[in-house]
Design an enzyme around this catalytic site. Structure first.
Site, short mmCIF file in Angstrom:
data_model
loop_
_atom_site.label_atom_id
_atom_site.label_comp_id
_atom_site.label_asym_id
_atom_site.label_seq_id
_atom_site.Cartn_x
_atom_site.Cartn_y
_atom_site.Cartn_z
N SER A 196 0.81 -1.21 0.00
CA SER A 196 0.00 0.00 0.00
C SER A 196 0.84 1.27 0.00
O SER A 196 0.31 2.35 0.24
CB SER A 196 -0.92 0.01 1.23
OG SER A 196 -0.16 0.02 2.42
N LYS B 273 -6.01 3.33 8.82
CA LYS B 273 -5.12 4.34 8.25
C LYS B 273 -5.70 5.74 8.39
O LYS B 273 -4.97 6.70 8.68
CB LYS B 273 -4.86 4.02 6.78
CG LYS B 273 -4.06 2.73 6.57
CD LYS B 273 -3.88 2.40 5.10
CE LYS B 273 -3.07 1.12 4.93
NZ LYS B 273 -2.90 0.74 3.52
#
Length: 824
Positions: free
Chosen positions: A698, A741
């Protein structure tokens, strides 16, 4: 040398002065030879003096109290025996073995004590005694002769019983006709108390002395006869037991030959009674009966008997069909879950759904829930609340570090020390077959040469198979379908995919700051106040202080460290109450008092850059501790095209660096870069905190942005963070852990976050409080990322290498503006 005072000052009735040696529980008789072991320094010195200066003569007298190491005069008897040292042998341990011969009775007077006694005696100082010989009194010859004959007969009878008394010794003693000498010769061979022997030593009338000796001899004969009878009775009993055992074995053999194998012992009867009362499947009962039948045929002394008996006990101890009555009240269950936990709405909803279904159907296969989240978010405690809400027993089994498949399936009975697996052992302990079973740390299992325990868990956690779970030790099917299994894990990627397929995954993300504050106020602070012996009125922590602890002293997804810091505040408050002596005072903890209580701040609130920097980009990563900000830096140096990647990056992130660089090279004309720009420079990509392993798919757009910023010399917006993977064509791929996140971005005071467009569907799981504070921009390709991330007056100027019409960025920006309006 310290001396004893003389008993009689008449030199005609007193012997010469002799060394005195005290005896413990030993009485020396005249005309007897006795070996003694001597270890006391004073006694050794007395013997040495007797050998050198007194013609081997020494005065032996018994102690009144044997325990005394250095007796005083009053601690010794007044009558002793003047003896002669026949032989002396020194032993390696420092003691000596001395052979003494008794010569005659003597008396001394301890009344005078030690001469010139000024202090404690030294260890090797021994007393000297002036002794006076004792002469026997007269004797009636007629009475004496009869007593002598009776003593001779009794001694011969005693010799037949006591084999330790040699025939030569008996013959020598029976040759004596003097009563006094006969008594003195017999007494050393009798096992009587030293006090009685001392009394006979002090008796000066030979007739009375021999009479008492005869009485003691008769007593020893009676005792010896009684000992003989006891030994004979014990021997007969042992022979009887051996005979009984032999006959029992013969009876078993006869019964086996004739087919009559009934007649079990009482232990077998009890086992059969327990089996008759046990509720269990018929096929398992038949196997237990076969094992009991085998048990009857095995001798109890055989090792196999213990193995079979343990196996039968395991069968009888398991709760085969014993289920605890459970509560199915939805409202009560909801109240318990809300009381024990703040938030966690999704797992609570799933548990209540299960209870609702169970209230409608009679039987339902137990669900397999997997609670996945960072440490400290309440996975295990939620399992306990489920047990409390449903009225079931709670069992917890930690799978962290389990490597052996046998710990799940059990050992086969052919192995020494075999046991069932942990699942069966736990059910025996809980005594019910429908508990809430928490399998902690299911992602921490590993494998080695002993097998793969995760493969064994497939059968345990598969609702289509666990009704017939086969443990290797039991070797019979056991129904696990009634158990409510709840597994916990920190991350999914370490759980094998086949095992994930058996479970229903429920994510437990990290808490918001506001949620942490509520958890602290409602749960953690009252709990720590109680555990530290405080009262609620003793301690109050302000909301600002709690927020300061959350922001400056902890950085975590859960609340474990928060509870630890609150415990430190409670501990120091308890210390102050005790020191002040006022247990009723009230302490108010404010934000300003925290540095004194908890020390310097451990974390900075918000770790973003202070200003836009060239080659520095803020990314978002998901770890086992929750979401984290990931700072990525790039530096360019003159060189020949070398790429350096540091920061302990995994293979996936290193590949992302190469993919990002390939994307920039493929669009070098668009960016206004020379086609061979990479041949003239060296590129160094670094992710700080190099000691922490970092990997995952990611960080691609983060790495691409920091490379583009460094190559184009355009700073990156420090108020912006991003997450997403990149392809060689610049396409942004979706990622996982979006909620965590975004929580990390919110904690780090980030204002704008770039996410893959395909992840917009996951925004529904993000709390509204987070979405209100963040600007979420979905992106589809790397061009959009650079247009939003790089700080420049006109985003189109980034792609100045070609006409704007040839660049797809304009149309992309128009699309993302529409999405921003919907999410912000």
């Amino acid at each position: 040398m310290t001396n004893f005072l003389t008993v009689d000052n008449d030199p005609r009735s007193a012997d010469v002065r002799l060394p005195l040696m005290s005896l413990r529980e030993v009485v020396m008789f005249p005309r007897s030879i006795v070996p003694l072991f001597v270890g006391r320094a004073a006694s050794v010195k007395a013997i040495e003096t007797a050998l050198g200066e007194h013609n081997k003569k020494i005065f032996l007298v018994a102690q009144r109290t044997p325990e005394q190491e250095r007796p005083m005069p009053d601690d010794l008897y007044e009558v002793g025996t003047v003896s002669k040292i026949l032989q002396l042998l020194r032993l390696p341990d420092g003691t000596i073995k001395v052979l003494f011969e008794g010569l005659y009775r003597a008396t001394w007077s301890p009344a005078g004590g030690f001469d010139a006694l000024d202090g404690d005696l030294e260890d090797d100082v021994f007393p000297m005694a002036d002794v006076e010989r004792i002469v026997d009194a007269g004797l009636d010859s007629a009475d004496g002769e009869a007593l002598v004959r009776a003593t001779h007969d009794a001694l011969e009878e005693y010799g037949k019983i006591n084999k330790k008394l040699a025939a030569e010794t008996i013959s020598a003693i029976t040759s004596l006709t003097n009563p006094g000498r006969l008594a003195d010769s017999v007494m050393p061979h009798l096992k009587v108390d030293y006090v009685k022997k001392q009394a006979l030593l002090e008796e000066i009338d030979p007739s009375k002395r021999l009479e008492e000796t005869f009485a003691l001899l008769q007593g020893e004969i009676e005792i010896a006869n009684l000992e003989k009878k006891i030994k004979t009775r014990v021997k007969d009993q042992m022979e009887s037991n051996q005979k009984e055992y032999y006959l029992n074995e013969q009876l078993k053999a006869i019964n086996k030959e004739m087919g009559r194998e009934e007649d079990p012992n009482q232990e077998i009867v009890e086992i059969e009674k327990r089996l008759a009362e046990k509720v269990m499947p018929d096929e398992n009962r038949e196997k237990a009966l076969r094992e009991i039948k085998k048990l009857k045929q095995i001798p109890p002394s055989s090792a196999e008997y213990t193995v079979v008996r343990n196996y039968v006990d395991w069968i009888l101890d398991l709760p085969w069909n014993v289920c605890k009555e459970t509560s199915l009240n939805i409202e009560e269950a909801r109240a318990i879950l809300e009381e024990d936990h703040f938030g966690l709405q999704k797992p609570k909803k799933r548990i209540l759904e299960y209870l609702a279904v169970q209230s409608l159907v009679d039987t339902m296969k137990g669900p397999i829930l997997c609670l996945v989240g960072p440490p400290g978010v309440g996975k295990t405690s939620l399992s306990k609340s489920v047990a409390r809400a449903t009225g079931r027993e709670f069992v917890r089994l930690s799978l962290g570090g389990v490597r052996d498949e046998a710990e799940i399936r059990g050992h086969r009975r052919t192995y020494v020390g075999a046991l069932p697996g942990k699942i069966i052992q736990s059910l025996k302990r809980v005594e019910f077959n429908n508990p809430v079973f928490c399998l902690d740390e299911v992602d921490k299992m590993s494998m080695d040469f002993r097998g793969d325990p995760s493969a064994a868990m497939l059968e345990v956690l598969d609702p289509e198979q666990n009704y017939s779970f086969n443990d290797h030790y039991l070797d019979m099917d056991y129904d696990l379908s009634k158990i409510f299994f709840i597994t916990t894990a920190n991350s999914l990627h370490s759980i094998p995919l086949p095992l994930q397929d058996r479970m229903e995954i429920i994510q437990l993300p990290g808490y918001l700051e506001t949620e942490k504050k509520q958890i602290a106020k409602q749960f953690l602070v009252p709990k720590q106040i109680e555990e530290h012996g405080l009262k609620p009125e003793n301690l109050a922590i302000s909301d600002n202080a709690l927020m300061e602890i959350i922001r400056r002293y902890t950085r975590e997804a859960g609340v474990r460290n928060l509870e630890r810091e609150i415990a430190a505040v409670a501990r120091k408050s308890a210390m102050k109450l005790v020191e002040d002596g006022d247990l009723e005072q009230s302490l108010k903890i404010t934000k300003q008092k925290l540095p004194k209580l908890l020390g310097v701040q451990k974390h900075s609130y918000g770790s973003k850059e202070d200003a836009p920097q060239v080659g520095v980009t803020t990314g978002l990563a998901y770890t086992q501790l929750g979401g984290e900000l990931l700072m990525v830096e790039t530096a360019l140096m003159p060189g020949n095209g070398k790429i350096e990647i540091t920061g302990k990056l995994g293979d996936v992130m290193q590949e992302s660096v190469k993919a990002a660089l390939s994307y920039i090279r493929s669009r070098s004309d668009l960016f206004g870069l020379k086609r061979d720009f990479y041949k003239q420079i060296d590129i160094h990509v670094h992710v700080p905190e190099g000691a922490i392993p970092k990997d995952g798919p990611s960080a691609g757009i983060t790495l691409g942005t920091t490379l583009a910023s460094a190559l184009l010399n355009i700073p990156v917006n420090n108020e912006l963070a991003m997450t997403g993977e990149i392809t060689l064509r610049g396409r942004v791929l979706p990622i996982g852990g979006l909620r965590e996140k975004l929580l990390a971005a919110h904690r780090g005071l980030i204002k704008t976050v770039l996410i893959p467009k395909e992840n917009t569907k996951d925004l529904k799981d993000v709390p509204k409080a987070i979405l209100r504070d963040l600007t979420i921009i979905p992106v589809e390709n790397m061009d959009e990322v650079l247009a939003h991330a790089l700080v420049c007056a006109d985003p189109k100027s980034i792609f100045s290498g070609k006409d704007a019409e040839e660049c797809p960025i304009s149309a992309s920006l128009m699309k993302t503006d529409e999405v921003i309006e919907q999410t912000h």
